[in-house]
Motif scaffolding. Structure first.
Motif, PDB file in Angstrom:
ATOM      1  N   UNK A  29      -5.937  27.473  15.300  1.00 46.38           N
ATOM      2  CA  UNK A  29      -6.269  26.130  14.919  1.00 46.38           C
ATOM      3  C   UNK A  29      -6.606  26.179  13.210  1.00 46.38           C
ATOM      4  N   UNK A  30      -7.526  27.246  13.041  1.00 53.42           N
ATOM      5  CA  UNK A  30      -7.599  27.162  11.632  1.00 53.42           C
ATOM      6  C   UNK A  30      -6.355  27.248  10.491  1.00 53.42           C
ATOM      7  N   UNK A  31      -5.522  28.049  11.093  1.00 52.75           N
ATOM      8  CA  UNK A  31      -4.277  28.297  10.203  1.00 52.75           C
ATOM      9  C   UNK A  31      -3.158  27.222  10.334  1.00 52.75           C
ATOM     10  N   UNK A  32      -3.115  26.693  11.562  1.00 52.44           N
ATOM     11  CA  UNK A  32      -2.054  25.628  11.852  1.00 52.44           C
ATOM     12  C   UNK A  32      -2.338  24.103  11.448  1.00 52.44           C
ATOM     13  N   UNK A  33      -3.736  23.846  11.704  1.00 55.10           N
ATOM     14  CA  UNK A  33      -4.073  22.532  11.623  1.00 55.10           C
ATOM     15  C   UNK A  33      -5.287  22.372  10.241  1.00 55.10           C
ATOM     16  N   UNK A  34      -6.342  23.171  10.564  1.00 54.72           N
ATOM     17  CA  UNK A  34      -7.504  22.904   9.593  1.00 54.72           C
ATOM     18  C   UNK A  34      -6.898  22.989   7.969  1.00 54.72           C
ATOM     19  N   UNK A  35      -6.478  24.406   7.874  1.00 52.70           N
ATOM     20  CA  UNK A  35      -6.089  24.710   6.510  1.00 52.70           C
ATOM     21  C   UNK A  35      -5.231  23.681   5.899  1.00 52.70           C
ATOM     22  N   UNK A  36      -3.956  23.423   6.575  1.00 55.46           N
ATOM     23  CA  UNK A  36      -2.978  22.594   5.832  1.00 55.46           C
ATOM     24  C   UNK A  36      -3.540  21.158   5.824  1.00 55.46           C
ATOM     25  N   UNK A  37      -4.283  20.597   6.794  1.00 62.95           N
ATOM     26  CA  UNK A  37      -5.020  19.313   6.509  1.00 62.95           C
ATOM     27  C   UNK A  37      -5.810  19.227   5.298  1.00 62.95           C
ATOM     28  N   UNK A  38      -6.596  20.398   5.143  1.00 66.04           N
ATOM     29  CA  UNK A  38      -7.689  20.470   3.841  1.00 66.04           C
ATOM     30  C   UNK A  38      -6.871  20.560   2.725  1.00 66.04           C
ATOM     31  N   UNK A  39      -5.567  21.128   2.757  1.00 71.94           N
ATOM     32  CA  UNK A  39      -4.851  21.324   1.505  1.00 71.94           C
ATOM     33  C   UNK A  39      -4.529  19.813   0.871  1.00 71.94           C
ATOM     34  N   UNK A  40      -4.331  18.739   1.868  1.00 75.46           N
ATOM     35  CA  UNK A  40      -3.711  17.589   1.663  1.00 75.46           C
ATOM     36  C   UNK A  40      -4.921  16.615   1.181  1.00 75.46           C
ATOM     37  N   UNK A  41      -6.129  16.927   1.815  1.00 73.73           N
ATOM     38  CA  UNK A  41      -7.437  15.974   1.404  1.00 73.73           C
ATOM     39  C   UNK A  41      -8.521  16.774   2.311  1.00 73.73           C
ATOM     40  N   UNK A  42      -9.585  16.176   1.603  1.00 75.51           N
ATOM     41  CA  UNK A  42     -11.012  16.922   2.201  1.00 75.51           C
ATOM     42  C   UNK A  42     -11.893  15.963   2.885  1.00 75.51           C
ATOM     43  N   UNK A  43     -11.423  14.582   3.175  1.00 78.48           N
ATOM     44  CA  UNK A  43     -12.371  13.791   3.814  1.00 78.48           C
ATOM     45  C   UNK A  43     -11.943  13.539   5.136  1.00 78.48           C
ATOM     46  N   UNK A  44     -11.346  14.735   6.174  1.00 79.69           N
ATOM     47  CA  UNK A  44     -11.198  14.419   7.422  1.00 79.69           C
ATOM     48  C   UNK A  44     -12.470  14.296   8.335  1.00 79.69           C
ATOM     49  N   UNK A  45     -12.315  13.624   9.102  1.00 75.59           N
ATOM     50  CA  UNK A  45     -13.117  13.492  10.392  1.00 75.59           C
ATOM     51  C   UNK A  45     -12.568  14.353  11.489  1.00 75.59           C
ATOM     52  N   UNK A  46     -13.431  15.058  11.899  1.00 76.78           N
ATOM     53  CA  UNK A  46     -13.020  16.091  13.169  1.00 76.78           C
ATOM     54  C   UNK A  46     -13.764  15.620  14.497  1.00 76.78           C
ATOM     55  N   UNK A  47     -12.870  15.189  15.303  1.00 78.20           N
ATOM     56  CA  UNK A  47     -13.360  14.832  16.611  1.00 78.20           C
ATOM     57  C   UNK A  47     -13.473  15.958  17.665  1.00 78.20           C
ATOM     58  N   UNK A  48     -14.535  16.311  18.314  1.00 78.01           N
ATOM     59  CA  UNK A  48     -14.622  17.329  18.920  1.00 78.01           C
ATOM     60  C   UNK A  48     -14.335  16.975  20.503  1.00 78.01           C
ATOM     61  N   UNK A  49     -14.337  15.815  20.831  1.00 79.86           N
ATOM     62  CA  UNK A  49     -14.574  15.305  22.147  1.00 79.86           C
ATOM     63  C   UNK A  49     -12.991  15.809  22.881  1.00 79.86           C
ATOM     64  N   UNK A  50     -13.214  15.419  24.307  1.00 76.04           N
ATOM     65  CA  UNK A  50     -12.002  15.652  24.982  1.00 76.04           C
ATOM     66  C   UNK A  50     -11.372  17.018  25.469  1.00 76.04           C
ATOM     67  N   UNK A  51     -12.192  17.879  25.205  1.00 77.28           N
ATOM     68  CA  UNK A  51     -11.675  19.332  25.611  1.00 77.28           C
ATOM     69  C   UNK A  51     -12.621  19.928  26.789  1.00 77.28           C
ATOM     70  N   UNK A  52     -12.016  20.889  27.309  1.00 77.51           N
ATOM     71  CA  UNK A  52     -12.852  21.521  28.560  1.00 77.51           C
ATOM     72  C   UNK A  52     -14.184  22.344  27.928  1.00 77.51           C
ATOM     73  N   UNK A  53     -14.340  22.539  26.500  1.00 74.96           N
ATOM     74  CA  UNK A  53     -15.302  23.211  26.185  1.00 74.96           C
ATOM     75  C   UNK A  53     -14.946  24.334  25.322  1.00 74.96           C
ATOM     76  N   UNK A  54     -15.915  24.847  24.424  1.00 75.08           N
ATOM     77  CA  UNK A  54     -15.624  25.626  23.269  1.00 75.08           C
ATOM     78  C   UNK A  54     -16.308  27.011  23.544  1.00 75.08           C
ATOM     79  N   UNK A  55     -15.857  27.904  23.096  1.00 78.57           N
ATOM     80  CA  UNK A  55     -16.595  29.339  23.046  1.00 78.57           C
ATOM     81  C   UNK A  55     -17.181  29.369  21.543  1.00 78.57           C
TER      82      UNK A  55
END
Length: 111
Positions: A29-55
């Motif tokens: 997730x970090x390598x394929x989603x977060x880091x590329x997005x953060x290189x585009x811009x730094x004002x992202x809103x991250x929605x944590x909802x809709x998953x079965x749970x997090x470790x």
């Protein structure tokens, strides 16, 4: 708004810390989603909802890992301040703790 990242679009079953431990890892997730997005811009809103749970390892690797990969503390603190979770609001201070711990660890190693 086009500055929202929905983790459920990555996976509704977030997995382990590292890619070699299983699918939909925090590392992936970090390598394929977060880091590329953060290189585009730094004002992202991250929605944590809709998953079965997090470790905790997924969350720490995803967000704390951004600090270890060179994203500035100010950018990551801004991201943490824009996290959204109606399903489990306790995730937000948990993630903030992972980011702050990673910042402290990085500061110690740079001295």
């Amino acid at each position: 708004m086009n500055n929202i990242i929905y983790i459920k679009d990555f996976s509704i079953f977030p997995g382990p810390r590292y890619k070699n431990l299983g699918a939909a890892s925090g590392e992936e997730f970090r390598e394929n989603v977060l880091l590329p997005k953060l290189k585009e811009r730094d004002d992202w809103i991250i929605n944590l909802d809709g998953v079965a749970g997090y470790g905790s390892s997924f969350l720490e690797e995803s967000f704390g890992g951004c600090i270890r990969e060179g994203i500035s503390p100010s950018v990551m603190r801004g991201i943490v301040n824009r996290l959204v979770s109606f399903d489990d609001p306790d995730l937000i201070p948990e993630i903030k703790g992972y980011v702050e711990d990673a910042i402290l660890a990085k500061e110690k190693t740079s001295k």
